[in-house]
Scaffold this motif. Structure first.
Motif, mmCIF file in Angstrom:
data_model
loop_
_atom_site.group_PDB
_atom_site.id
_atom_site.type_symbol
_atom_site.label_atom_id
_atom_site.label_comp_id
_atom_site.label_asym_id
_atom_site.label_seq_id
_atom_site.Cartn_x
_atom_site.Cartn_y
_atom_site.Cartn_z
ATOM 1 N N TRP A 215 0.834 -1.190 0.000
ATOM 2 C CA TRP A 215 0.000 0.000 0.000
ATOM 3 C C TRP A 215 0.875 1.248 0.000
ATOM 4 C CZ3 TRP A 215 0.461 -3.194 4.278
ATOM 5 C CH2 TRP A 215 1.108 -2.640 5.389
ATOM 6 N N VAL A 216 0.273 2.352 -0.383
ATOM 7 C CA VAL A 216 0.960 3.645 -0.370
ATOM 8 C C VAL A 216 0.983 4.169 1.058
ATOM 9 C CG1 VAL A 216 0.924 6.029 -1.175
ATOM 10 C CG2 VAL A 216 0.278 4.174 -2.737
ATOM 11 N N ASN A 217 2.188 4.447 1.556
ATOM 12 C CA ASN A 217 2.321 4.931 2.931
ATOM 13 C C ASN A 217 2.468 6.444 3.000
ATOM 14 O OD1 ASN A 217 2.613 4.174 5.796
ATOM 15 N ND2 ASN A 217 4.618 5.135 5.603
ATOM 16 N N GLY A 218 2.969 7.070 1.944
ATOM 17 C CA GLY A 218 3.130 8.517 2.002
ATOM 18 C C GLY A 218 3.693 9.075 0.715
ATOM 19 N N MET A 219 3.548 10.389 0.544
ATOM 20 C CA MET A 219 4.058 11.073 -0.632
ATOM 21 C C MET A 219 4.403 12.495 -0.226
ATOM 22 S SD MET A 219 2.301 11.352 -4.420
ATOM 23 C CE MET A 219 0.944 12.406 -3.904
ATOM 24 N N GLY A 220 5.453 13.059 -0.839
ATOM 25 C CA GLY A 220 5.809 14.436 -0.505
ATOM 26 C C GLY A 220 7.120 14.841 -1.137
ATOM 27 N N CYS A 221 7.560 16.049 -0.777
ATOM 28 C CA CYS A 221 8.750 16.644 -1.375
ATOM 29 C C CYS A 221 9.999 16.358 -0.554
ATOM 30 C CB CYS A 221 8.587 18.157 -1.482
ATOM 31 S SG CYS A 221 7.776 18.690 -2.985
ATOM 32 N N ILE A 231 6.128 3.403 -0.626
ATOM 33 C CA ILE A 231 5.213 2.265 -0.746
ATOM 34 C C ILE A 231 5.710 1.143 0.151
ATOM 35 C CG2 ILE A 231 4.238 0.525 -2.290
ATOM 36 C CD1 ILE A 231 4.557 2.503 -4.574
ATOM 37 N N TYR A 232 4.784 0.579 0.925
ATOM 38 C CA TYR A 232 5.133 -0.585 1.740
ATOM 39 C C TYR A 232 4.746 -1.847 0.986
ATOM 40 C CZ TYR A 232 5.512 -3.965 5.480
ATOM 41 O OH TYR A 232 5.872 -5.060 6.235
ATOM 42 N N ASN A 233 5.703 -2.747 0.793
ATOM 43 C CA ASN A 233 5.467 -4.036 0.157
ATOM 44 C C ASN A 233 5.600 -5.127 1.206
ATOM 45 O OD1 ASN A 233 5.197 -3.204 -2.654
ATOM 46 N ND2 ASN A 233 7.367 -2.640 -2.516
ATOM 47 N N TYR A 234 4.535 -5.874 1.441
ATOM 48 C CA TYR A 234 4.616 -6.954 2.414
ATOM 49 C C TYR A 234 4.995 -8.283 1.771
ATOM 50 C CZ TYR A 234 -0.248 -7.554 0.842
ATOM 51 O OH TYR A 234 -1.386 -7.687 0.086
ATOM 52 N N SER A 242 9.306 -8.135 2.956
ATOM 53 C CA SER A 242 8.551 -6.917 3.214
ATOM 54 C C SER A 242 9.484 -5.747 3.486
ATOM 55 C CB SER A 242 7.616 -7.130 4.406
ATOM 56 O OG SER A 242 8.373 -7.396 5.575
ATOM 57 N N GLY A 243 8.937 -4.542 3.353
ATOM 58 C CA GLY A 243 9.719 -3.343 3.650
ATOM 59 C C GLY A 243 9.205 -2.150 2.885
ATOM 60 N N TYR A 244 9.785 -0.984 3.194
ATOM 61 C CA TYR A 244 9.380 0.259 2.554
ATOM 62 C C TYR A 244 10.275 0.558 1.362
ATOM 63 C CZ TYR A 244 6.407 1.169 6.556
ATOM 64 O OH TYR A 244 5.432 1.084 7.504
ATOM 65 N N GLN A 245 9.654 1.013 0.288
ATOM 66 C CA GLN A 245 10.391 1.379 -0.914
ATOM 67 C C GLN A 245 10.089 2.826 -1.251
ATOM 68 O OE1 GLN A 245 10.167 -1.222 -4.421
ATOM 69 N NE2 GLN A 245 9.925 0.604 -5.692
ATOM 70 N N LEU A 246 11.141 3.637 -1.316
ATOM 71 C CA LEU A 246 11.007 5.050 -1.663
ATOM 72 C C LEU A 246 11.362 5.221 -3.130
ATOM 73 C CD1 LEU A 246 10.554 7.940 -0.421
ATOM 74 C CD2 LEU A 246 13.048 8.087 -0.298
ATOM 75 N N SER A 247 10.492 5.884 -3.897
ATOM 76 C CA SER A 247 10.726 6.063 -5.330
ATOM 77 C C SER A 247 10.484 7.501 -5.730
ATOM 78 C CB SER A 247 9.815 5.153 -6.162
ATOM 79 O OG SER A 247 10.047 3.796 -5.877
ATOM 80 N N GLU A 248 11.372 8.011 -6.592
ATOM 81 C CA GLU A 248 11.171 9.340 -7.165
ATOM 82 C C GLU A 248 10.079 9.265 -8.224
ATOM 83 O OE1 GLU A 248 13.728 12.649 -9.745
ATOM 84 O OE2 GLU A 248 14.760 10.973 -8.763
ATOM 85 N N LEU A 249 9.286 10.329 -8.354
ATOM 86 C CA LEU A 249 8.235 10.376 -9.367
ATOM 87 C C LEU A 249 8.731 11.186 -10.559
ATOM 88 C CD1 LEU A 249 5.031 10.898 -7.166
ATOM 89 C CD2 LEU A 249 6.072 8.778 -7.985
ATOM 90 N N PHE A 263 14.278 2.659 3.796
ATOM 91 C CA PHE A 263 13.502 3.791 4.271
ATOM 92 C C PHE A 263 12.796 3.372 5.557
ATOM 93 C CE2 PHE A 263 10.171 7.066 4.268
ATOM 94 C CZ PHE A 263 10.955 8.172 3.997
ATOM 95 N N PRO A 264 12.858 4.198 6.586
ATOM 96 C CA PRO A 264 12.383 3.742 7.911
ATOM 97 C C PRO A 264 10.875 3.621 8.009
ATOM 98 C CG PRO A 264 13.092 6.036 7.994
ATOM 99 C CD PRO A 264 13.472 5.530 6.636
ATOM 100 N N ASN A 265 10.474 2.771 8.937
ATOM 101 C CA ASN A 265 9.063 2.606 9.295
ATOM 102 C C ASN A 265 8.623 3.823 10.089
ATOM 103 O OD1 ASN A 265 6.557 1.836 10.163
ATOM 104 N ND2 ASN A 265 7.267 0.127 11.413
ATOM 105 N N THR A 266 7.647 4.561 9.583
ATOM 106 C CA THR A 266 7.214 5.791 10.243
ATOM 107 C C THR A 266 5.704 5.794 10.409
ATOM 108 O OG1 THR A 266 6.960 7.005 8.155
ATOM 109 C CG2 THR A 266 9.121 7.064 9.197
ATOM 110 N N ASN A 267 5.212 6.709 11.282
ATOM 111 C CA ASN A 267 3.775 6.790 11.502
ATOM 112 C C ASN A 267 3.167 8.038 10.867
ATOM 113 O OD1 ASN A 267 4.799 8.750 13.152
ATOM 114 N ND2 ASN A 267 3.874 8.006 15.045
#
Length: 767
Positions: A215-221, A231-234, A242-249, A263-267
């Motif tokens: 699922w998408v966990n967040g987006m920003g600058c 994006i978190y991939n389980y 599993s883990g978080y993947q950060l990608s440039e758009l 990329f760290p697990n954040t809330n």
């Protein structure tokens, strides 16, 4: 709230609380204590309260030196409400309303997402009502994209309905995130696609995403103004787990660009520009910066060092001068505001004496209590060491490591001053002399008397004449069965429970329970019959334990859930199930199990060696002072502060141990409410909510009776703490080694011998 009441705009006046003595991990003389390393830098907090009753700290965004939030205002003359923005300046500490130039006045527009651009423009996705109802007379709404300049003038508006209608994936009907890059281009993220809009608000295409296994966990600058998605991939396709993947758009290429790992697990669900590195990210414990070049994170600060409960932080940003600004909404302490954090040499700040709390899990209750204590104490500061990591591949191994690390600290100079007892084997530690006796501290207290507390709780937490802990609240976990069958028994042995099951071969003992759950139930109060932590003796190769293994083997490895399966209450009343597990956390929660057994319930408890009652206390905020603590008075001061804090009439975590609070809870539960009926008569209101199941079984709660209060109080009187933690190595060993027996690969004698050998070694190493 009467929405027709005219809201009066207020200019916010400054209300500050600046801490002049920031807590550090050091002793009163400025030297580091044995369990905490003094930090070179800390962030001094300046707490700011915005004097605006409509300020919503939960939905705030921070940009530049300003704090933005939405408000709902009512136009009395027009007879309608509309959304506006307010901006609070951190420089001049003034609030101004940004009156947005909505089309048609913005009547009933509901803001879904918004983001502030680099030029202070305001980008909004909002639900806008359709003025004409459909054929069924229902008024629908459309999603609309808006851009307003810094003064609230509308720059453009685009209808998003076409985007949602053309997408065949129904999950994309909900917008998850909105971001703007440094060029004013917009990225609208739904479940599996990102829609692209240029600086003029014109649609430029989309970027598809594969979120089938995540699922998408967040987006920003980032700091350089580019937009990234997290994006978190389980269950990643490349088999990396599993883990978080950060990608440039890539706006021009309409694709995901470079990807980054670790990329760290954040809330938080927004990516934030960093101070020195690319991104700011935070969780409930700390604030970090993430560096794209090295794909690593570095801690900036621990929230608690700055007297902030990290779990309450709703927004965070960095100012141009390097200060950190955060908005927080602390519901538990009834506190909210904005805090400015200034990096300062620790040697320049007055120090407090550090009290270190060791905890397996941590949690919001502990963080909240620590923050409240720290703000109110000019002498002590609470720090927290959490042993269970959020980042693990195997839960059982991570839990085992957490207990091992805590045990190692308890026998070293790193021993915490306080132990959070959630998940801890209290009996094991008490046998090892880990805990300080709190009875003398209670006797000397000037704010608490023993008579102020529920005596049964004090007795329950007394081990070998040592008062280990005084919990703040208690839940009760127990077993309930038919009073007709169990004849009002107040407790039973394991053998008696097995005999009860044998006497009813056509019924299941429990509904939907597995082998693992049954072993927990059987061991919950019976570990002491197989382990003597004082001598190290173990008895897992005895006939008594072999009988347990044989009985547990009757239950399934996993439960086969079926949608058409009747509910547990229905199966109990049909005679298909004999017992139910019950959690009792308030006076209403006793009613459903009584109804399940048609008014003849017997709360018999978990089986015990001696047949005494086996009702388990599941305590909230139960802390023990360690015998090796170098600051026992400060540790007791923290426990005392929790027991004497005002709860504002809210009991979120069970039954209070402070008797005056428990009495108030009883009074509230038994209070009869009245209402005026259609004849103008005042009659008692008996409705207190209801519970229902898909198979039709339901129950409506009534006002608590004295009989029900007496029943609950009797359970509290007889309850004891759980001595076996559910993540313990003991259960792990039993589960692992019993598996070949359950599968018919080994005899019960073989596995009992192996279990005996392994647990004896474990006890020897940890005794």
């Amino acid at each position: 709230m009467n929405m027709k009441k005219k809201l009066v705009q207020r200019l916010a006046a400054l209300s500050l609380a600046v801490l002049t003595a920031l807590p550090l991990a050091g002793c009163g003389n400025g030297e580091p204590s044995g369990n905490v390393t003094q930090k070179e830098w800390i962030y001094v907090p300046e707490f700011v309260t915005i004097e605006d009753e409509e300020a919503s700290y939960y939905g705030m965004q921070l940009a530049g030196d300003s704090v933005y939030y939405t408000v709902w205002e009512w136009d009395e003359a027009a007879g309608r409400g509309y959304s506006n923005f307010r901006r609070f300046s951190l420089t001049d500490r003034q609030t101004e309303t940004i009156s947005l130039a909505w089309p048609d006045g913005g009547a009933a527009v509901n803001i879904n997402e918004f983001v502030i651009g680099s030029d202070d423009s305001i980008y909004i996705v909002a639900y806008e009502p359709v003025p004409v109802p459909d054929s069924d007379g229902i008024y629908d709404s459309v999603q609309q994209l808006y851009k307003f300049d810094a003064q609230g003038n509308m720059v453009y508006s685009e209808n998003l309905s076409k985007r949602f209608e053309e997408d065949s994936d129904e999950s994309n009907a909900y917008l998850r995130s909105l971001a703007a890059d440094s060029q004013g281009r917009l990225y609208l993220c739904s479940e599996s696609v990102i829609w692209l809009y240029d600086a003029e608000g014109k649609y430029q295409g989309e970027i598809p995403m594969d979120t089938a296994s995540g699922w998408v966990n967040g987006m920003g600058c980032s700091k350089d103004g580019k937009v990234y998605i997290n994006i978190y991939n389980y269950d990643s396709a490349d088999g990396t787990g599993s883990g978080y993947q950060l990608s440039e758009l890539d706006f021009e290429g309409k694709k995901l660009g470079n990807s980054y790992e670790n990329f760290p697990n954040t809330n938080n669900n927004m990516l934030l520009p960093g101070v020195e590195k690319d991104f700011l990210v935070y969780d409930g414990s700390a604030l970090y910066e993430y560096d794209l070049a090295t794909q690593t994170k570095e801690e900036v600060l621990e929230w608690l060092d700055s007297d902030i409960d990290g779990s309450t932080v709703s927004a965070c940003s960095a100012l141009d001068d390097g200060r950190i600004v955060a908005a927080y909404q602390d519901w538990q302490n009834d506190d909210s505001g904005v805090v400015l954090l200034t990096k300062t040499k620790s040697s320049e700040v007055a120090q407090k004496e550090t009290i270190l709390i060791g905890t397996i899990y941590g949690g919001s209750d502990l963080q909240s209590a620590a923050v409240k204590f720290n703000k109110g104490s000019d002498k002590y500061h609470i720090s927290i060491k959490r042993y269970m990591s959020d980042e693990y591949d195997d839960y059982a191994n991570a839990m085992s490591d957490a207990f091992t690390n805590m045990n190692n600290d308890l026998t070293s100079r790193n021993c915490p001053d306080i132990i959070d007892l959630v998940g801890v084997n209290i009996a094991q530690m008490a046998a090892k002399g880990v805990f300080e006796d709190l009875a003398p501290y209670l006797d000397k207290s000037t704010v608490l008397n023993r008579s102020d507390l529920v005596e049964s709780a004090l007795k329950a937490y007394t081990y070998q004449d040592v008062l280990v802990s005084i919990p703040n609240n208690m839940n009760i976990s127990t077993l309930v069965g038919s009073g007709k069958d169990l004849e009002g028994k107040q407790g039973w042995t394991v053998e008696e429970m097995i005999a009860y099951a044998d006497a009813h071969p056509d019924a299941e003992l429990f509904d939907t329970e597995t082998k693992a759950a049954m072993m927990q139930y059987l061991m919950i109060y019976n570990e002491s019959s197989f382990i003597d932590w004082t001598t190290g003796e173990c008895k897992f190769d005895t006939d008594e334990f072999k009988n347990l293994l044989n009985f547990v083997n009757r239950f399934p490895d996993e439960y086969d859930w079926r949608e058409d399966r009747p509910s547990t209450p229905t199966r109990i009343q049909n005679g298909e199930v004999l017992l139910d597990t019950v959690g009792i956390y308030d006076f209403d929660s006793i009613q459903v199990p009584i109804e399940e057994f048609k008014g003849e319930a017997c709360f018999i408890g978990f089986p015990t060696v001696d047949g005494q009652s086996g009702h388990a206390i599941m305590a909230s905020q139960a802390y023990a002072v360690t015998a090796k603590s170098k600051n026992k008075d400060g540790a007791w001061a923290f426990i005392e502060s929790i027991l004497t804090q005002e709860d504002n009439g809210r009991y979120w975590n069970g039954f209070p141990v402070v008797r005056s609070k428990l009495d108030a809870m009883i009074e509230e539960a038994m209070k009869v409410e009245y209402y005026e009926n259609e004849n103008g008569e005042m009659v008692a209101w008996e409705g207190g909510g209801s519970v229902g199941y898909e198979d039709g079984w339901s129950y409506t709660y009534h006002t608590t009776t004295q009989e029900e209060v007496d029943l609950v109080m009797g359970l509290i009187e007889a309850a004891r703490p759980v001595s076996l933690d559910y993540g313990s190595e003991i259960l792990n060993i039993i589960s692992e080694e019993a598996e070949p027996f359950y599968k018919g690969q080994k005899s019960v004698d073989e596995v009992a011998g192996i279990i005996q050998s392994r647990i004896k070694i474990y006890v020897g190493e940890n005794n």
